[in-house]
Design a protein around this motif. Structure first.
Motif, PDB file in Angstrom:
ATOM      1  N   PRO A 190       0.812  -1.218   0.000  1.00 57.35           N
ATOM      2  CA  PRO A 190       0.000   0.000   0.000  1.00 57.35           C
ATOM      3  C   PRO A 190       0.847   1.271   0.000  1.00 57.35           C
ATOM      4  N   ASP A 191       2.069   1.211   0.508  1.00 56.99           N
ATOM      5  CA  ASP A 191       2.848   2.454   0.567  1.00 56.99           C
ATOM      6  C   ASP A 191       3.807   2.601  -0.600  1.00 56.99           C
ATOM      7  N   LEU A 192       3.705   1.742  -1.577  1.00 57.77           N
ATOM      8  CA  LEU A 192       4.582   1.830  -2.742  1.00 57.77           C
ATOM      9  C   LEU A 192       4.235   3.085  -3.539  1.00 57.77           C
ATOM     10  N   LEU A 193       5.273   3.797  -3.973  1.00 60.77           N
ATOM     11  CA  LEU A 193       5.036   5.023  -4.730  1.00 60.77           C
ATOM     12  C   LEU A 193       5.294   4.789  -6.204  1.00 60.77           C
ATOM     13  N   PRO A 194       4.736   5.609  -7.046  1.00 59.95           N
ATOM     14  CA  PRO A 194       4.965   5.430  -8.486  1.00 59.95           C
ATOM     15  C   PRO A 194       6.446   5.465  -8.844  1.00 59.95           C
ATOM     16  N   SER A 195       7.190   6.339  -8.169  1.00 62.52           N
ATOM     17  CA  SER A 195       8.601   6.447  -8.535  1.00 62.52           C
ATOM     18  C   SER A 195       9.369   5.195  -8.144  1.00 62.52           C
TER      19      SER A 195
ATOM     20  N   ASN B  85      -2.483  -5.697  -6.726  1.00 64.22           N
ATOM     21  CA  ASN B  85      -3.664  -4.959  -6.273  1.00 64.22           C
ATOM     22  C   ASN B  85      -3.571  -4.568  -4.801  1.00 64.22           C
ATOM     23  N   ARG B  86      -2.382  -4.720  -4.217  1.00 67.13           N
ATOM     24  CA  ARG B  86      -2.247  -4.199  -2.856  1.00 67.13           C
ATOM     25  C   ARG B  86      -1.740  -2.758  -2.879  1.00 67.13           C
ATOM     26  N   ALA B  87      -1.248  -2.318  -4.036  1.00 67.97           N
ATOM     27  CA  ALA B  87      -0.784  -0.931  -4.126  1.00 67.97           C
ATOM     28  C   ALA B  87      -1.971  -0.023  -4.416  1.00 67.97           C
ATOM     29  N   SER B  88      -1.750   1.264  -4.135  1.00 65.26           N
ATOM     30  CA  SER B  88      -2.837   2.210  -4.382  1.00 65.26           C
ATOM     31  C   SER B  88      -3.019   2.364  -5.881  1.00 65.26           C
ATOM     32  N   PRO B  89      -4.204   2.743  -6.295  1.00 64.27           N
ATOM     33  CA  PRO B  89      -4.462   2.926  -7.723  1.00 64.27           C
ATOM     34  C   PRO B  89      -3.449   3.853  -8.370  1.00 64.27           C
TER      35      PRO B  89
ATOM     36  N   THR C  24       0.794 -10.662 -10.299  1.00 65.30           N
ATOM     37  CA  THR C  24      -0.094 -11.563  -9.575  1.00 65.30           C
ATOM     38  C   THR C  24      -1.003 -10.717  -8.731  1.00 65.30           C
ATOM     39  N   GLN C  25      -2.164 -11.233  -8.496  1.00 65.72           N
ATOM     40  CA  GLN C  25      -3.056 -10.502  -7.601  1.00 65.72           C
ATOM     41  C   GLN C  25      -4.001 -11.464  -6.913  1.00 65.72           C
ATOM     42  N   ASN C  26      -4.450 -11.040  -5.767  1.00 65.35           N
ATOM     43  CA  ASN C  26      -5.451 -11.815  -5.047  1.00 65.35           C
ATOM     44  C   ASN C  26      -6.818 -11.381  -5.541  1.00 65.35           C
ATOM     45  N   PRO C  27      -7.772 -12.244  -5.416  1.00 64.31           N
ATOM     46  CA  PRO C  27      -9.120 -11.836  -5.818  1.00 64.31           C
ATOM     47  C   PRO C  27      -9.532 -10.588  -5.065  1.00 64.31           C
ATOM     48  N   VAL C  28     -10.376  -9.791  -5.715  1.00 62.66           N
ATOM     49  CA  VAL C  28     -10.713  -8.478  -5.194  1.00 62.66           C
ATOM     50  C   VAL C  28     -11.402  -8.567  -3.853  1.00 62.66           C
ATOM     51  N   GLU C  29     -12.034  -9.699  -3.604  1.00 61.83           N
ATOM     52  CA  GLU C  29     -12.793  -9.806  -2.362  1.00 61.83           C
ATOM     53  C   GLU C  29     -11.878  -9.925  -1.147  1.00 61.83           C
ATOM     54  N   MET C  30     -10.588 -10.242  -1.385  1.00 63.25           N
ATOM     55  CA  MET C  30      -9.697 -10.439  -0.250  1.00 63.25           C
ATOM     56  C   MET C  30      -9.445  -9.099   0.438  1.00 63.25           C
ATOM     57  N   GLU C  31      -8.999  -9.187   1.653  1.00 58.34           N
ATOM     58  CA  GLU C  31      -8.825  -7.960   2.432  1.00 58.34           C
ATOM     59  C   GLU C  31      -7.595  -7.188   1.978  1.00 58.34           C
TER      60      GLU C  31
ATOM     61  N   THR D 292      -7.139  -5.061  -0.493  1.00 62.47           N
ATOM     62  CA  THR D 292      -6.806  -4.969  -1.908  1.00 62.47           C
ATOM     63  C   THR D 292      -7.577  -3.831  -2.543  1.00 62.47           C
ATOM     64  N   TYR D 293      -6.987  -3.251  -3.568  1.00 61.61           N
ATOM     65  CA  TYR D 293      -7.685  -2.265  -4.398  1.00 61.61           C
ATOM     66  C   TYR D 293      -7.957  -2.921  -5.733  1.00 61.61           C
ATOM     67  N   PRO D 294      -9.149  -2.823  -6.200  1.00 64.45           N
ATOM     68  CA  PRO D 294      -9.375  -3.389  -7.546  1.00 64.45           C
ATOM     69  C   PRO D 294      -8.555  -2.632  -8.586  1.00 64.45           C
ATOM     70  N   LEU D 295      -8.072  -3.353  -9.550  1.00 64.22           N
ATOM     71  CA  LEU D 295      -7.317  -2.704 -10.622  1.00 64.22           C
ATOM     72  C   LEU D 295      -8.226  -1.787 -11.414  1.00 64.22           C
ATOM     73  N   PRO D 296      -7.733  -0.611 -11.801  1.00 66.37           N
ATOM     74  CA  PRO D 296      -8.555   0.255 -12.663  1.00 66.37           C
ATOM     75  C   PRO D 296      -8.836  -0.456 -13.987  1.00 66.37           C
ATOM     76  N   GLU D 297     -10.027  -0.141 -14.599  1.00 64.49           N
ATOM     77  CA  GLU D 297     -10.400  -0.782 -15.865  1.00 64.49           C
ATOM     78  C   GLU D 297      -9.298  -0.611 -16.898  1.00 64.49           C
ATOM     79  N   ALA D 298      -8.747   0.600 -16.960  1.00 62.24           N
ATOM     80  CA  ALA D 298      -7.744   0.883 -17.986  1.00 62.24           C
ATOM     81  C   ALA D 298      -6.564  -0.058 -17.842  1.00 62.24           C
ATOM     82  N   GLN D 299      -6.203  -0.344 -16.605  1.00 67.51           N
ATOM     83  CA  GLN D 299      -5.044  -1.195 -16.434  1.00 67.51           C
ATOM     84  C   GLN D 299      -5.365  -2.657 -16.715  1.00 67.51           C
ATOM     85  N   ARG D 300      -6.544  -3.043 -16.274  1.00 68.08           N
ATOM     86  CA  ARG D 300      -6.932  -4.420 -16.564  1.00 68.08           C
ATOM     87  C   ARG D 300      -6.906  -4.667 -18.060  1.00 68.08           C
ATOM     88  N   ASP D 301      -7.345  -3.620 -18.776  1.00 66.47           N
ATOM     89  CA  ASP D 301      -7.432  -3.765 -20.225  1.00 66.47           C
ATOM     90  C   ASP D 301      -6.046  -3.947 -20.844  1.00 66.47           C
ATOM     91  N   ARG D 302      -5.014  -3.527 -20.128  1.00 69.36           N
ATOM     92  CA  ARG D 302      -3.676  -3.621 -20.697  1.00 69.36           C
ATOM     93  C   ARG D 302      -3.060  -5.000 -20.519  1.00 69.36           C
TER      94      ARG D 302
END
Lengths: 819, 335
Positions: free
Chosen positions: B92-97, B130-134, B167-174, B176-186
């Motif tokens: 969760p605390d990972l930054l884009p940089s 999906n543990r990182a912020s959007p 890799t990601q855990n299913p969205v229902e798991m604790e 987690t942030y769901p992946l944005p549609e745009a990213q899923r599409d990639r």
């Protein structure tokens, strides 16, 4: 869109009016009706624009109709040819009156006098106004069927004849169209996008997914409608008792034709004979000193139990017009004289739809719609009864001498075929009896005379009105061989049958004996009802014989015809029959005169019986045999059709996949795949289609979502195919796969695809249950499917065409309206 | 079992450079597959899909519950190819940089120097993405689609091959942030690992009991090989009718009543690209509708958004796609 409904309502009215065609002699009424419908619909549509409610719409339609009628029928007295004036209205009214009179005067089809034309235009126009008001304004398309039905039922009620299936189909389709259009409007009213104009958006490909549902629904609706109409037209063909004469019986009279049958004329005979009141049936005056019998029916068919007549096919052409009637068949040489009879049938007589006339009627003047059956010269009506009528008939009374009759030549083949037929169930004993009785005879005539003698004198018959009416063939046998008690029906039926057995064309006539004379008027009572045999002699035609004992101990006023009085001198007795005028003519030399002709007759007879034995009997038995044979053949054809279709398809496919000649290569359509090398790819496609058909034939599913490879895999697994079949199937699938999806120019293995298909088919056959295997051979479902597809496509095409047509008309009208 | 399966294969890594034909592809890909499968037992379909995505120049999303070998698959794939591999553990605390890299001031040179982040590799394993912020997830967007990174106005190209295995855990798991549609599409495809069957699980106990089998994994191909294979796979023929079939299939998801969002045109592109690679792996130089069918669920399902009703009725996008595949007729020549 109201405008489309208006158009559809008008079209439905016009289509419904097609059924009126048999009422009129010419087709001119169509234009009058068309104009009336157009004006009514236009008037109603214009009134609708003002939007003042349903009554005003109808008033608008009626006003337009009135203007139209004025313009067409009374423009001379109208203002500016079209504005009605009191004078023009009065003219219209008087025209209607004269039309009404004409309608009542003429039987259908009526001539199109102006009055009738106006009535038609007004009537159809009124229906159009009603349909328009119901369907367009009140949105009750189903109710609009009622006025349409009323119009449609006019010809049915008036004519007592069914209208042609085409007219029925037109009316029904018109009404269906109305319902369809209405349903479409209603759905459109819900606000959903209904694909009303399929071709509006040419690039509507993307919307494919959404359009599927309503399109399919509409198509199935159209299919149901078309199927219902087709059933309504076709079912009566299969059901006895409904006679769709328009369809199969030549519609040659310009109007509908109709079959005439009286269930069993002979049944009424006994009833009349035993009526306690013995009422007067008819009276007549005649210039004949010794009048002949008055004939009602000629029963030409013996079905093994009873004598009946073949259903008459009546067309307007057969109408009695007062001119000469058809010539009596066979009457060419014998001397004749014309007698005139004026008959008055008592008004109490009911349901006499055949006219009693002395044979052979040559000219008849009678009121009403009477028709003559050319072959038998029976006079009948489809709707009128003879009760209360007076008519004059000129009859051609043949007066053959015994010499004429025995000198008659051999019979025409068609007469022999029709009038010497008898069912096989007739016991041999009767034939032997007939031959024994006539053993001495040298000609057909002598045979007939001997038969008559045997019945009236030698056979020991007793006239007994209390004898039960013969119901079955066995009753006649019993009458002849055992009881010998009976009345005219048994006598006539037996003699006619025995004549046929001897090869003499014969039929049973039914009618009345001459009755009793008082003050120049002959009176015929119900007790004079009578049946007698008529035998055919070339040159004299149909000649009456009288086997029934006459006089007090017999049929009261029966008279043996004079030409039968030449009794054989060898017969000693002449007892019992009162008015049997023994005319002591020189009968002795008859046998010497006859022999030259007798052999001809004998040969004829042998031919007949030989033919009867050979081809399953002539006439009635032959009819059954032919019917059965036809049914069997039809069944075989039906059964064989799928097989043949399958074989043809197979051959066509392989032929199309032959190594291509140049022109064929040019013609080949590119298809969905890559621009493929035609030859091998076509062979692969052919093999694959064959495989698909074979799989369907064997009840193996072929799924649209499976590629060739997947299909082959599934079939191999489910059928547990052996190695050769597995490999063959794999090769076919591979070839098809390459042909479909691989780079162009890919090497499609051509090789032995045909042999592979055969191998796989054998494997399929081995893998499925026996029943499925046989079905695949005899009734291949793939062939049935393709037939079904063809029918469906045709149906869809037809209905879509009709819809398009109506839409085009609607569009055109709308454009005009916009302008 | 894990040891030595690749022993016979090292030659494949440096085959004759000009002969990068279909046979070559199958051989090399087979070696990679065997190497990966020596680590990840009983998951042949997932491995094959991973290879397909690799050859299709795509990115792979591995989704499943924790502990079924998601990371193992990603790592095994990365390790069997001799190329630069970086792993990012998303938190969760990972930054884009932390992903793209930063420009740091160099005291000695007195200028900003770009320190490349972990995306500068041939294969990037993003663990638990999906543990990182959007916001952080989005940092991957540009890299994945355009294969470049822009930091402080400078654009840095990424070396091909470039593949993100997340890799990601299913969205229902604790947590987690769901992946944005745009990213899923990639992501070209999503694969679920699923639990191993009992036999595979038993075998795993034996193998993993001692030490990580990953340690024994030696690369069987290098980046140049992969580049070559990608070229070969790209050359697979797709008949127009099959293209049309793919388009129809994707279009059908857009019209489906159970789906709020259908698949994008990019999905069609990915589908065909993957189908080419999939066919090439089968040593076929043309694509079959079967390839499209096999790939439809992995390639399409994760991009679709079910409607609320479908969600309540538990009609998942996978089922919708599978259903469409069943219903859509394969292209066939005219009747």
């Amino acid at each position: 869109m109201r405008l489309r409904m208006t158009v559809v309502a008008a079209v439905a009215t016009l289509a419904g009016s097609v059924g009126l065609y048999p009422l009129f002699t010419t087709g001119r009424w169509v234009w009058a009706a068309l104009g009336a419908v157009l004006c009514a619909a236009g008037g109603a549509a214009a009134a609708r624009r003002l939007g003042r409610g349903a009554p005003l719409d109808a008033a608008g339609g009626l006003l337009a109709l009135l203007l139209y009628l004025t313009a067409v029928f009374a423009h001379g007295r109208a203002l500016l040819w079209i504005i009605p004036t009191p004078g023009s209205v009065a003219h219209l009214v008087s025209l209607a009156g004269s039309g009404w009179d004409a309608v009542n005067r003429y039987a259908a089809p009526v001539p199109l006098v102006p009055g009738i034309l106006m009535l038609v235009a007004a009537g159809v126009g009124l229906v159009a106004v009603l349909v328009d008001a119901l369907a367009v304004r009140l949105r009750r398309a189903a109710l609009a069927g009622l006025p349409l039905l009323a119009m449609y039922s006019v010809p049915a009620a008036v004519r007592e004849e069914s209208v042609s299936w085409l007219a029925f189909g037109a009316g029904a389709l018109g009404f269906l169209m109305l319902l369809t259009a209405d349903a479409r409007e209603q759905v459109g009213g819900w606000g959903r996008a209904v694909p009303a104009a399929r071709r509006d958006a040419g690039a509507a490909d993307a919307a494919d997914g959404e359009r599927v549902q309503p399109g399919a629904l509409a198509a199935s609706g159209r299919r149901i409608g078309a199927a219902a109409v087709a059933l309504a037209v076709l079912v009566p063909l299969a059901v006895p008792g409904l006679h769709p004469n328009g369809m199969l019986g030549g519609d040659d009279g310009g109007g509908g034709s109709r079959t005439v049958t009286t269930p069993d004329p002979l049944v009424s005979l006994k009833r009349e004979l035993t009526r306690p009141d013995d009422s007067v049936v008819l009276t007549y005056r005649t210039n004949d000193a010794e009048p002949d019998y008055l004939r009602l029916y000629a029963l030409d068919r013996f079905d093994g139990d009873r004598w009946t007549y073949d259903p008459l096919r009546s067309t307007p052409r057969d109408r009695v017009t007062g001119g000469p009637l058809p010539a009596p068949p066979g009457l060419t040489l014998a001397p004749t004289r014309t007698v005139r009879t004026r008959v008055t049938v008592r008004p109490e007589v009911r349901r006499m739809t055949f006219l009693p006339v002395p044979y052979a009627p040559a000219r008849l003047s009678v009121d009403g719609d009477w028709r003559v059956h050319a072959e038998s010269l029976m006079v009948y009506s489809l709707r009128d009864s003879a009760g209360g009528r007076t008519y004059t008939v000129d009859s051609l009374r043949a007066e053959p001498t015994a010499a004429d009759l025995s000198a008659g030549g051999s019979y025409p083949a068609d007469i022999v075929r029709r009038f010497t037929a008898y069912p096989r169930s007739v016991p041999a004993a009767i034939r032997q009896l007939a031959e024994k009785i006539t053993a001495r005879a040298n000609s057909a005539y002598e045979q007939a005379v001997l038969l008559q003698r045997w019945f009236t004198a030698e056979g020991g018959f007793t006239y007994d009105l209390s004898a039960p009416a013969p119901q079955h063939g066995g009753d006649l046998t019993a009458f002849l061989l055992r009881s010998r008690h009976g009345y005219c029906e048994q006598f006539a039926a037996s003699m006619a049958l025995m004549a046929r057995l001897l090869g003499i064309p014969a039929r049973v006539a039914m009618g009345y004996t001459p009755g009793t004379l008082s003050n120049g008027v002959w009176t015929v009572r119900s007790k004079d009802a009578h049946a007698w045999p008529e035998l055919y002699f070339q040159g004299a035609g149909w000649v009456r014989f009288e086997p029934t004992p006459a006089g007090a101990a017999g049929q009261g006023t029966a008279v043996p015809p004079i030409y039968t009085a030449d009794t054989d001198p060898t017969s000693p007795d002449d007892t019992g029959t009162s008015r049997n005028r023994t005319d002591p003519r020189e009968a002795r030399d008859e046998p010497s005169r006859a022999p030259s002709h007798a052999p001809a007759h004998r040969d004829e007879r042998l031919d007949d019986t030989g033919a009867a034995a050979g081809d399953g009997g002539t006439g009635f038995p032959a009819g059954w045999a032919a019917l059965v044979a036809g049914l069997v053949a039809g069944l075989l054809v039906l059964l064989g059709a799928p097989m043949a279709v399958r074989a043809l398809t197979r051959r066509r496919r392989w032929a199309a996949a032959e190594p291509p000649s140049e022109p064929r290569r040019r013609l080949r359509a590119p298809g969905g795949g890559p621009p493929r090398g035609t030859g091998p790819a076509d062979a692969a496609h052919a093999a694959w289609r064959e495989l698909r058909s074979d799989a369907r034939d064997h009840g193996l599913p072929f799924r649209a979502n499976e590629s060739p490879r997947a299909t082959a895999r599934r079939l191999t697994e489910t059928l547990e195919l052996e190695r050769p079949a597995r490999e063959a199937l794999g090769r076919i699938a591979m070839a098809e796969e390459l042909a479909r999806y691989a780079r162009s120019g890919a090497r499609v293995p051509r090789g032995a695809l045909r042999a592979d298909v055969r191998t796989v088919r054998a494997a399929f056959a081995a893998a499925v249950p026996r029943r499925t295997r046989w079905r695949a051979r005899v009734l291949p479902p793939s062939a049935l499917e393709s037939a079904g597809r063809g029918t469906r496509a045709a149906l869809d095409g037809a209905t879509a065409g009709a819809t398009d047509l109506s839409r085009a008309a609607g569009d055109a009208l709308r454009r005009v309206a916009r302008r | 079992m894990a040891v030595g399966t690749h022993d016979g294969e090292p030659a494949t890594a440096d085959g004759p450079p000009g002969a990068a034909g279909l046979g070559d592809l199958v051989r090399v890909a087979g070696a990679i597959r065997r190497a990966v499968e020596s680590v990840v037992e009983g998951k042949a379909p997932a491995v094959r899909l991973a290879l397909t995505v690799l050859l299709a120049e795509g990115h792979l999303l591995i989704e499943d519950v924790p502990g079924v070998g998601k990371t193992l698959l990603a790592k095994a794939l990365a390790r069997s190819v001799d190329c630069s591999v970086r792993r990012v553990q998303f938190t969760p605390d990972l930054l884009p940089s932390d992903i793209t890299g930063v420009s740091a001031y160099d005291q000695e040179l007195r200028e900003f120097e770009f320190k490349p982040g972990p995306v500068f590799a041939n294969i990037v394993v993003g663990d638990e993405i999906n543990r990182a912020s959007p916001k952080t997830q989005s940092a991957l967007l540009e890299c994945m689609e355009e294969r470049q990174v822009t930091v402080d106005g400078t654009t840095y190209r990424l070396e091909p091959p470039f593949m993100v295995v997340a890799t990601q855990n299913p969205v229902e798991m604790e947590g987690t942030y769901p992946l944005p549609e745009a990213q899923r599409d990639r992501f070209t495809a999503r694969v679920s690992m699923g639990y191993p069957d009992p036999a595979a699980e038993l075998a795993m106990l034996d193998v993993h009991g001692g030490r990580s089998p990953l340690d024994d994994l030696v690369p069987v191909a290098d980046a140049a090989d992969v580049r070559r294979l990608i070229e070969v796979a790209r050359g697979t023929h797709v008949a127009p009718s099959v293209k049309r079939y793919a388009v129809d299939l994707v279009a059908a998801t857009r019209a489906h009543p159970d789906l709020r969002l259908g698949a994008s045109p990019r999905a069609t592109l990915h589908l065909l690209r993957a189908a080419r690679a999939y066919a090439a792996l089968d040593e076929r130089d043309y694509v079959l509708p079967d390839d499209v069918q096999d790939l439809a669920v992995p390639v399409l399902a994760h991009r679709l958004l079910p409607t609320a009703e479908a969600r309540v009725a538990r009609r998942r996008p996978e089922h919708v796609v599978a259903d469409l595949v069943k219903r859509l007729p394969v292209p066939a020549p005219g009747k």
